[in-house]
Motif scaffolding. Sequence first.
Motif, PDB file in Angstrom:
ATOM      1  N   ARG A 190       0.818  -1.211   0.000  1.00  0.00           N
ATOM      2  CA  ARG A 190       0.000   0.000   0.000  1.00  0.00           C
ATOM      3  C   ARG A 190       0.863   1.277   0.000  1.00  0.00           C
ATOM      4  O   ARG A 190       0.558   2.253  -0.659  1.00  0.00           O
ATOM      5  CB  ARG A 190      -0.875   0.012   1.259  1.00  0.00           C
ATOM      6  CG  ARG A 190      -2.292   0.461   1.033  1.00  0.00           C
ATOM      7  CD  ARG A 190      -3.075   0.327   2.323  1.00  0.00           C
ATOM      8  NE  ARG A 190      -3.601  -1.031   2.506  1.00  0.00           N
ATOM      9  CZ  ARG A 190      -4.701  -1.471   1.909  1.00  0.00           C
ATOM     10  NH1 ARG A 190      -5.370  -0.713   1.100  1.00  0.00           N
ATOM     11  NH2 ARG A 190      -5.132  -2.697   2.132  1.00  0.00           N
ATOM     12  N   VAL A 195      -1.363  12.826  -5.814  1.00  0.00           N
ATOM     13  CA  VAL A 195      -0.308  13.209  -6.740  1.00  0.00           C
ATOM     14  C   VAL A 195      -0.431  14.709  -7.030  1.00  0.00           C
ATOM     15  O   VAL A 195      -1.470  15.160  -7.520  1.00  0.00           O
ATOM     16  CB  VAL A 195      -0.442  12.434  -8.075  1.00  0.00           C
ATOM     17  CG1 VAL A 195       0.722  12.755  -9.001  1.00  0.00           C
ATOM     18  CG2 VAL A 195      -0.529  10.941  -7.815  1.00  0.00           C
ATOM     19  N   THR A 229      -6.212   1.317  -2.303  1.00  0.00           N
ATOM     20  CA  THR A 229      -4.824   1.713  -2.432  1.00  0.00           C
ATOM     21  C   THR A 229      -4.809   3.057  -3.153  1.00  0.00           C
ATOM     22  O   THR A 229      -5.056   3.123  -4.349  1.00  0.00           O
ATOM     23  CB  THR A 229      -4.051   0.647  -3.222  1.00  0.00           C
ATOM     24  OG1 THR A 229      -4.240  -0.605  -2.567  1.00  0.00           O
ATOM     25  CG2 THR A 229      -2.570   0.968  -3.281  1.00  0.00           C
ATOM     26  N   GLU A 231      -4.449  -5.689  -5.645  1.00  0.00           N
ATOM     27  CA  GLU A 231      -4.534  -4.812  -4.474  1.00  0.00           C
ATOM     28  C   GLU A 231      -4.189  -5.590  -3.207  1.00  0.00           C
ATOM     29  O   GLU A 231      -4.493  -6.764  -3.102  1.00  0.00           O
ATOM     30  CB  GLU A 231      -5.960  -4.265  -4.346  1.00  0.00           C
ATOM     31  CG  GLU A 231      -6.317  -3.275  -5.422  1.00  0.00           C
ATOM     32  CD  GLU A 231      -7.787  -2.924  -5.365  1.00  0.00           C
ATOM     33  OE1 GLU A 231      -8.241  -2.431  -4.327  1.00  0.00           O
ATOM     34  OE2 GLU A 231      -8.482  -3.169  -6.369  1.00  0.00           O
ATOM     35  N   PRO A 232      -3.569  -4.903  -2.235  1.00  0.00           N
ATOM     36  CA  PRO A 232      -3.258  -5.580  -0.981  1.00  0.00           C
ATOM     37  C   PRO A 232      -4.521  -6.093  -0.313  1.00  0.00           C
ATOM     38  O   PRO A 232      -5.562  -5.429  -0.347  1.00  0.00           O
ATOM     39  CB  PRO A 232      -2.572  -4.492  -0.138  1.00  0.00           C
ATOM     40  CG  PRO A 232      -2.791  -3.206  -0.833  1.00  0.00           C
ATOM     41  CD  PRO A 232      -3.091  -3.517  -2.269  1.00  0.00           C
ATOM     42  N   ALA A 237      -3.295   7.287  -3.503  1.00  0.00           N
ATOM     43  CA  ALA A 237      -2.197   8.235  -3.292  1.00  0.00           C
ATOM     44  C   ALA A 237      -2.631   9.608  -3.786  1.00  0.00           C
ATOM     45  O   ALA A 237      -3.539   9.725  -4.609  1.00  0.00           O
ATOM     46  CB  ALA A 237      -0.956   7.771  -4.041  1.00  0.00           C
ATOM     47  N   SER A 265      -5.192   9.393  -6.851  1.00  0.00           N
ATOM     48  CA  SER A 265      -4.897   8.304  -7.767  1.00  0.00           C
ATOM     49  C   SER A 265      -5.177   6.982  -7.065  1.00  0.00           C
ATOM     50  O   SER A 265      -4.720   6.767  -5.950  1.00  0.00           O
ATOM     51  CB  SER A 265      -3.424   8.403  -8.181  1.00  0.00           C
ATOM     52  OG  SER A 265      -3.108   7.357  -9.038  1.00  0.00           O
ATOM     53  N   ILE A 266      -5.956   6.130  -7.699  1.00  0.00           N
ATOM     54  CA  ILE A 266      -6.356   4.870  -7.055  1.00  0.00           C
ATOM     55  C   ILE A 266      -5.941   3.690  -7.913  1.00  0.00           C
ATOM     56  O   ILE A 266      -6.196   3.668  -9.127  1.00  0.00           O
ATOM     57  CB  ILE A 266      -7.884   4.852  -6.817  1.00  0.00           C
ATOM     58  CG1 ILE A 266      -8.243   6.005  -5.873  1.00  0.00           C
ATOM     59  CG2 ILE A 266      -8.346   3.526  -6.234  1.00  0.00           C
ATOM     60  CD1 ILE A 266      -9.691   6.361  -5.921  1.00  0.00           C
ATOM     61  N   PHE A 314       2.634   2.521  -3.435  1.00  0.00           N
ATOM     62  CA  PHE A 314       1.861   3.177  -4.495  1.00  0.00           C
ATOM     63  C   PHE A 314       1.911   4.692  -4.327  1.00  0.00           C
ATOM     64  O   PHE A 314       1.502   5.238  -3.314  1.00  0.00           O
ATOM     65  CB  PHE A 314       0.411   2.687  -4.448  1.00  0.00           C
ATOM     66  CG  PHE A 314      -0.457   3.283  -5.520  1.00  0.00           C
ATOM     67  CD1 PHE A 314      -0.207   3.029  -6.859  1.00  0.00           C
ATOM     68  CD2 PHE A 314      -1.527   4.100  -5.192  1.00  0.00           C
ATOM     69  CE1 PHE A 314      -1.017   3.577  -7.841  1.00  0.00           C
ATOM     70  CE2 PHE A 314      -2.341   4.645  -6.167  1.00  0.00           C
ATOM     71  CZ  PHE A 314      -2.078   4.386  -7.496  1.00  0.00           C
ATOM     72  N   ASP A 315       2.442   5.386  -5.330  1.00  0.00           N
ATOM     73  CA  ASP A 315       2.505   6.841  -5.253  1.00  0.00           C
ATOM     74  C   ASP A 315       1.586   7.489  -6.278  1.00  0.00           C
ATOM     75  O   ASP A 315       1.669   8.678  -6.546  1.00  0.00           O
ATOM     76  CB  ASP A 315       3.950   7.318  -5.451  1.00  0.00           C
ATOM     77  CG  ASP A 315       4.461   7.043  -6.860  1.00  0.00           C
ATOM     78  OD1 ASP A 315       3.763   6.349  -7.623  1.00  0.00           O
ATOM     79  OD2 ASP A 315       5.548   7.529  -7.204  1.00  0.00           O
ATOM     80  N   GLY A 316       0.712   6.686  -6.893  1.00  0.00           N
ATOM     81  CA  GLY A 316      -0.245   7.240  -7.840  1.00  0.00           C
ATOM     82  C   GLY A 316       0.202   7.114  -9.277  1.00  0.00           C
ATOM     83  O   GLY A 316      -0.574   7.335 -10.186  1.00  0.00           O
ATOM     84  N   ARG A 317       1.463   6.760  -9.492  1.00  0.00           N
ATOM     85  CA  ARG A 317       1.991   6.733 -10.854  1.00  0.00           C
ATOM     86  C   ARG A 317       1.955   5.334 -11.453  1.00  0.00           C
ATOM     87  O   ARG A 317       2.459   4.387 -10.868  1.00  0.00           O
ATOM     88  CB  ARG A 317       3.436   7.230 -10.867  1.00  0.00           C
ATOM     89  CG  ARG A 317       3.522   8.713 -10.681  1.00  0.00           C
ATOM     90  CD  ARG A 317       4.896   9.111 -10.210  1.00  0.00           C
ATOM     91  NE  ARG A 317       4.803  10.414  -9.568  1.00  0.00           N
ATOM     92  CZ  ARG A 317       5.245  11.541 -10.115  1.00  0.00           C
ATOM     93  NH1 ARG A 317       5.826  11.524 -11.278  1.00  0.00           N
ATOM     94  NH2 ARG A 317       5.108  12.685  -9.490  1.00  0.00           N
TER      95      ARG A 317
END
Lengths: 433, 144
Positions: free
Chosen positions: A378, B70, B66, A413-414, B68, B8-9, A381-384
Motif C-alpha cells: 500500500r 499526486v 490503495t 490490491e493488498p 495516493a 490516484s487509485i 503506491f505513489d499514484g503513478r
Amino acid sequence: MEKRYFNPKIELLPREELGALQLKKLKKIINKVYKRVPHYRKKFEEAGVKPSHLKTLEDIRHFPFTTKEDLFVDYPFGLLAEPLEKVVRLHTSSGTTGKPKALFFSRKDVMAQAELIARSLVMSGATSGDILQNSMTYGLFTGALVMHYGAELLGMLVIPAGPGNTERQIELMRTFGTTCIHMTPSYALYVASLIQEKGLKPGKDLKLKRAYLGAEPYTEETRRKIEEMLKVDVFNCYGLSEMGGPGVGFECPVKEGLHLWEDAFLVEIVNPENGEPVKPGEVGELVLTSLNREAMPLIRYRTRDLTRFIPEPCSCGRTHVRIARILGRADDMFIVRGVNIFPQQIEGVLMGIKGVAQNYQIILEGYDEMTVKVEIDRDFFDGRIERLLKLKEEITEKLRQAIQVRPKVELVEPGTLPVSEGKAKRVIDKRTL
Amino acid sequence: MEAVPVLSIFAENKPGKLEKITEVLAKEGINILGFSIVSVKDFGVIKFLVDKPEKAYQKFKERGFTVAKVPCLGIELEDRPGGLYEVVKLISSKEINIESALVYVAETRKKAYFVFEVEDLDSAWEKLKGEGANFLRASDFIKE
C-alpha cells in the motif's frame, strides 16, 4: 538464574557418546519392530536383513525405508509395536487424498516429545515465566497439542488459542501480555498485517518476544519481515506427525539451521531418486528413524522434506546435528515447461523486492501458462502507473532469472488474495492434461 | 508553486471496481471535477480531481483502497479550436513529458483547465511559471 539448557547432559553430550547412545537405542528398536510388527519383519526379510546385521550406525543403510504407503498397510493399527492398552493418543496427518495417516503414542511417547519441545523452548531463551499463545490447530493435528504439553512441562503459561479469529488473537495478546506465539508463518504474516492496520505498536502495545513458526516451509526473507513487523525473534521449528509432531528440529539463537535431537532420531539425508546418502552439505530428502518411540516406531521414514546437513559444530554448544531450513517438500514441487519449481523459490524472490506485500498466488493454467499474482504494498503506491509497470517488469525478470521460466505477473490490491489460516495454499493448478 | 492534488487509485481490472470507487465519493458528498482512467490489461489507475481531496483520501484509505495523492499542475485552456494544442505546445517546448492528464471544466463553455502530472514537478513549475499561463489554484475549487 536463567536456564540455558533444559537437559544439559544430553544436549551437550560429546558426539562419540551420542553415537554410542544412538546405536544402543537403534539396536533395541530394530529388534522390537522385527519381533512385534509383522509388516516390518516382512520388509526386513524381503531386503535380506536381520537385526543382528546392525553392528554400526552406518549399517542402517542396508535396512529398508518406510514410506507413507507403509503407513496404510494393515491400517490403522498394523504398525503398532505395543498392545493397544499402552496407547493413549491418536494423531492423524492429512493425506492429500483418502485416509489420513494414523499415528499412535504411548504415555511415554507423549512425554518424550514434550521434553524435546521443552528443550527447544529453553534453547530459544524461554523460561517458565513466559506466556505462550498457541495458535496452531488443536485436534487431530499434532502441531498444537504437542507444543502445549512441552510448554507446560517447561512451566510456561499456555493460552490454547487455536488458529483463526484474528481479532480475538490480538485481543488475547493484549489482555494477557503474550510473550511467545506458535503459529504458521503465513498466519503470522496475516496477524502482523492486521496488527499494523489497527495501528498497534509491537514492542509497546504488545509484549511479544518470540515467535515459533513452523508446519510450512518459509524463507529467510519471510523471517526477517515477520521479525521486523512484530518486533520478535522468529525461531524456525520443524516436525512431522510421523515423528511425533513439532520438536523434531528447532533453531537455537544462532539461527543458522535447526538442531535435530539426535538422542531421539537417527538422521539421514538421501538422494530422493535412488535413496543413496548425499555428500555432506548436499541437498536431499530427510530420512528419520524414531529412536525413542514406544507405540509406533518408524524405521528410516522418508519425510519428503528437502534439506541439507550443516556439518560445522554450532557455537551454542549443543552437539546435536543441524539441518538447513526445509527447502521444500518433494510433493510441493510443480513442473512448468519441464522445469522443476518450488513455491519457496518464488517466495524468496518476491520477499526481496521492494513494493511487494506479503501475499502471492501461483496459478497454472492452459498450456503450461504460469501466472504469479502479487499484492502490492500500500505504501509503495505513489499514484503513478509507470512505477507499477516498472515493478511488474522487475518481478517478471527476477522470477525468470530464479526459475528459468518467464511467468505472467499480475499486480493486485493488498488484502485481496486469499490468506489461509493454516497451511498456505499458494499454488492453484488448473491445467488439464 | 500552484500545484493541485489529484487522487490516484490503484484498481484491478474487474467488473464493478469503478462502481465501488465512485460510490465512496457519492456517499460522502464529494464532487468529481475531472477524472481519467488508464488501464494496462490486468490493472489500472483511476485519477480524480475532487472538491474535497483530503476527505476523499481519508475515506478511500479507511475503506481499504490503495490510494495516493499526486501533485499536478493545471493550466487554463481557451474554449476554441486550438485551445488544447496551445497548452501542450507550451509544455512540450519546455521538454516536459506529460505522464497523465485530465480536464477540469470550471465553467461550461467558458473556463477549463488542463490538469497534468509530470515526473519532476519542481522543474516543470520553474520552466512554466514565467510563461504567462493561468494556473489552477487549489483555492479555486477546494471546499474543505
